[in-house]
Design a protein around this motif. Structure first.
Motif, mmCIF file in Angstrom:
data_model
loop_
_atom_site.group_PDB
_atom_site.id
_atom_site.type_symbol
_atom_site.label_atom_id
_atom_site.label_comp_id
_atom_site.label_asym_id
_atom_site.label_seq_id
_atom_site.Cartn_x
_atom_site.Cartn_y
_atom_site.Cartn_z
ATOM 1 N N GLY A 188 -5.872 -1.360 11.177
ATOM 2 C CA GLY A 188 -5.735 -2.397 10.163
ATOM 3 C C GLY A 188 -4.846 -1.959 9.021
ATOM 4 O O GLY A 188 -4.034 -2.724 8.508
ATOM 5 N N MET A 189 -4.968 -0.682 8.618
ATOM 6 C CA MET A 189 -4.160 -0.158 7.510
ATOM 7 C C MET A 189 -2.683 -0.083 7.910
ATOM 8 O O MET A 189 -1.816 -0.429 7.110
ATOM 9 C CB MET A 189 -4.675 1.231 7.115
ATOM 10 N N ARG A 208 2.806 -2.343 7.508
ATOM 11 C CA ARG A 208 3.982 -2.963 8.141
ATOM 12 C C ARG A 208 4.261 -4.344 7.565
ATOM 13 O O ARG A 208 5.403 -4.706 7.318
ATOM 14 C CB ARG A 208 3.782 -3.048 9.657
ATOM 15 N N ARG A 209 3.214 -5.132 7.350
ATOM 16 C CA ARG A 209 3.387 -6.469 6.767
ATOM 17 C C ARG A 209 3.945 -6.382 5.353
ATOM 18 O O ARG A 209 4.835 -7.137 4.972
ATOM 19 C CB ARG A 209 2.062 -7.240 6.743
ATOM 20 N N LEU A 210 3.413 -5.449 4.570
ATOM 21 C CA LEU A 210 3.902 -5.278 3.204
ATOM 22 C C LEU A 210 5.348 -4.794 3.182
ATOM 23 O O LEU A 210 6.153 -5.253 2.362
ATOM 24 C CB LEU A 210 3.003 -4.306 2.431
ATOM 25 N N GLU A 211 5.705 -3.880 4.060
ATOM 26 C CA GLU A 211 7.089 -3.397 4.140
ATOM 27 C C GLU A 211 8.030 -4.537 4.515
ATOM 28 O O GLU A 211 9.136 -4.654 3.969
ATOM 29 C CB GLU A 211 7.191 -2.257 5.143
ATOM 30 N N HIS A 212 7.598 -5.377 5.443
ATOM 31 C CA HIS A 212 8.394 -6.527 5.865
ATOM 32 C C HIS A 212 8.607 -7.483 4.680
ATOM 33 O O HIS A 212 9.734 -7.923 4.415
ATOM 34 C CB HIS A 212 7.678 -7.237 7.018
ATOM 35 N N GLU A 213 7.535 -7.773 3.959
ATOM 36 C CA GLU A 213 7.619 -8.657 2.796
ATOM 37 C C GLU A 213 8.523 -8.056 1.720
ATOM 38 O O GLU A 213 9.354 -8.746 1.129
ATOM 39 C CB GLU A 213 6.210 -8.887 2.230
ATOM 40 N N ARG A 214 8.374 -6.764 1.466
ATOM 41 C CA ARG A 214 9.207 -6.078 0.474
ATOM 42 C C ARG A 214 10.686 -6.190 0.833
ATOM 43 O O ARG A 214 11.526 -6.502 -0.013
ATOM 44 C CB ARG A 214 8.802 -4.606 0.399
ATOM 45 N N GLU A 222 6.200 -2.407 -3.280
ATOM 46 C CA GLU A 222 6.484 -0.991 -2.995
ATOM 47 C C GLU A 222 5.396 -0.098 -3.588
ATOM 48 O O GLU A 222 4.960 0.868 -2.954
ATOM 49 C CB GLU A 222 7.857 -0.593 -3.542
ATOM 50 N N SER A 223 4.946 -0.419 -4.790
ATOM 51 C CA SER A 223 3.879 0.396 -5.381
ATOM 52 C C SER A 223 2.570 0.223 -4.615
ATOM 53 O O SER A 223 1.796 1.175 -4.468
ATOM 54 C CB SER A 223 3.708 0.085 -6.865
ATOM 55 N N GLU A 224 2.313 -0.968 -4.077
ATOM 56 C CA GLU A 224 1.131 -1.164 -3.231
ATOM 57 C C GLU A 224 1.228 -0.318 -1.961
ATOM 58 O O GLU A 224 0.239 0.287 -1.548
ATOM 59 C CB GLU A 224 0.995 -2.636 -2.831
ATOM 60 N N ILE A 225 2.407 -0.291 -1.376
ATOM 61 C CA ILE A 225 2.613 0.499 -0.157
ATOM 62 C C ILE A 225 2.372 1.964 -0.449
ATOM 63 O O ILE A 225 1.700 2.672 0.325
ATOM 64 C CB ILE A 225 4.033 0.262 0.417
ATOM 65 N N ARG A 226 2.916 2.446 -1.580
ATOM 66 C CA ARG A 226 2.712 3.855 -1.948
ATOM 67 C C ARG A 226 1.225 4.177 -2.147
ATOM 68 O O ARG A 226 0.751 5.230 -1.751
ATOM 69 C CB ARG A 226 3.507 4.209 -3.201
ATOM 70 N N SER A 227 0.488 3.251 -2.744
ATOM 71 C CA SER A 227 -0.947 3.509 -2.966
ATOM 72 C C SER A 227 -1.721 3.514 -1.647
ATOM 73 O O SER A 227 -2.728 4.198 -1.539
ATOM 74 C CB SER A 227 -1.534 2.472 -3.921
ATOM 75 N N LEU A 228 -1.233 2.800 -0.652
ATOM 76 C CA LEU A 228 -1.899 2.808 0.667
ATOM 77 C C LEU A 228 -1.643 4.120 1.405
ATOM 78 O O LEU A 228 -2.428 4.500 2.275
ATOM 79 C CB LEU A 228 -1.409 1.648 1.520
ATOM 80 N N ARG A 229 -0.548 4.782 1.108
ATOM 81 C CA ARG A 229 -0.191 6.020 1.803
ATOM 82 C C ARG A 229 -1.021 7.223 1.301
ATOM 83 O O ARG A 229 -1.023 8.252 1.926
ATOM 84 C CB ARG A 229 1.283 6.323 1.621
ATOM 85 N N LYS A 230 -1.653 7.070 0.162
ATOM 86 C CA LYS A 230 -2.408 8.189 -0.417
ATOM 87 C C LYS A 230 -3.707 8.435 0.319
ATOM 88 O O LYS A 230 -4.292 7.688 0.956
ATOM 89 C CB LYS A 230 -2.686 7.946 -1.889
#
Length: 147
Positions: free
Chosen positions: A65-66, A71-77, A139-147
């Protein structure tokens, strides 16, 4: 809602184009009519582009799910970052032709074209800036998901 609004605007511009072309008595009227038609085509392009890109994200059944969310967020970005190209860009030729036609028909009153063209340009820049800002937030949301 975006499809409905775009469809209504494109239909309106096509009607305006037909009216302008049927009533054309000078080259300026042909240019304005072509501008309205070009704007309508630009809106159709944008609608089709949004539809195509929104249905292409895909689903990887093996992805967590993560991973899917990232991937969805990267696509939207990426879509938001490039909005100037696929969202604003297709409208520019139609606006230029419409304003050019109006100026050709009324060369003694360039103020309308200057004001309307300036406001249209400012709106286009505003749309680009808003989309870039939204892309940075994602992008900041994506970075916070990678932590």
């Amino acid at each position: 809602m975006e499809y409905v609004a775009g469809g209504i605007a494109a239909a309106f511009l096509l009607v305006m184009s037909v009216i302008a072309l049927l009533a054309a008595r000078a080259v300026a009227h042909w240019v304005m009519g072509a501008g309205f038609a070009t704007l309508a085509l630009g809106m159709v392009f944008v609608g089709l582009y949004i539809f195509r890109k929104s249905t292409r994200v895909g689903t990887d059944m093996a992805a967590s799910g993560m991973d899917h969310l990232k991937r969805r967020l990267e696509h939207e970005r990426d879509l938001l970052r490039s909005a100037w190209l696929w969202y604003v860009g297709p409208m520019v030729p139609g606006f230029v032709l419409s304003y050019l036609g109006y100026w050709m028909a009324n060369p003694e009153r360039p103020i309308f074209v200057l004001v309307a063209g300036g406001l249209t340009f400012a709106l286009a820049v505003f749309v680009v800036v808003l989309n870039r800002r939204a892309a940075r937030q994602i992008e900041s949301e994506i970075r916070s998901l990678r932590k």
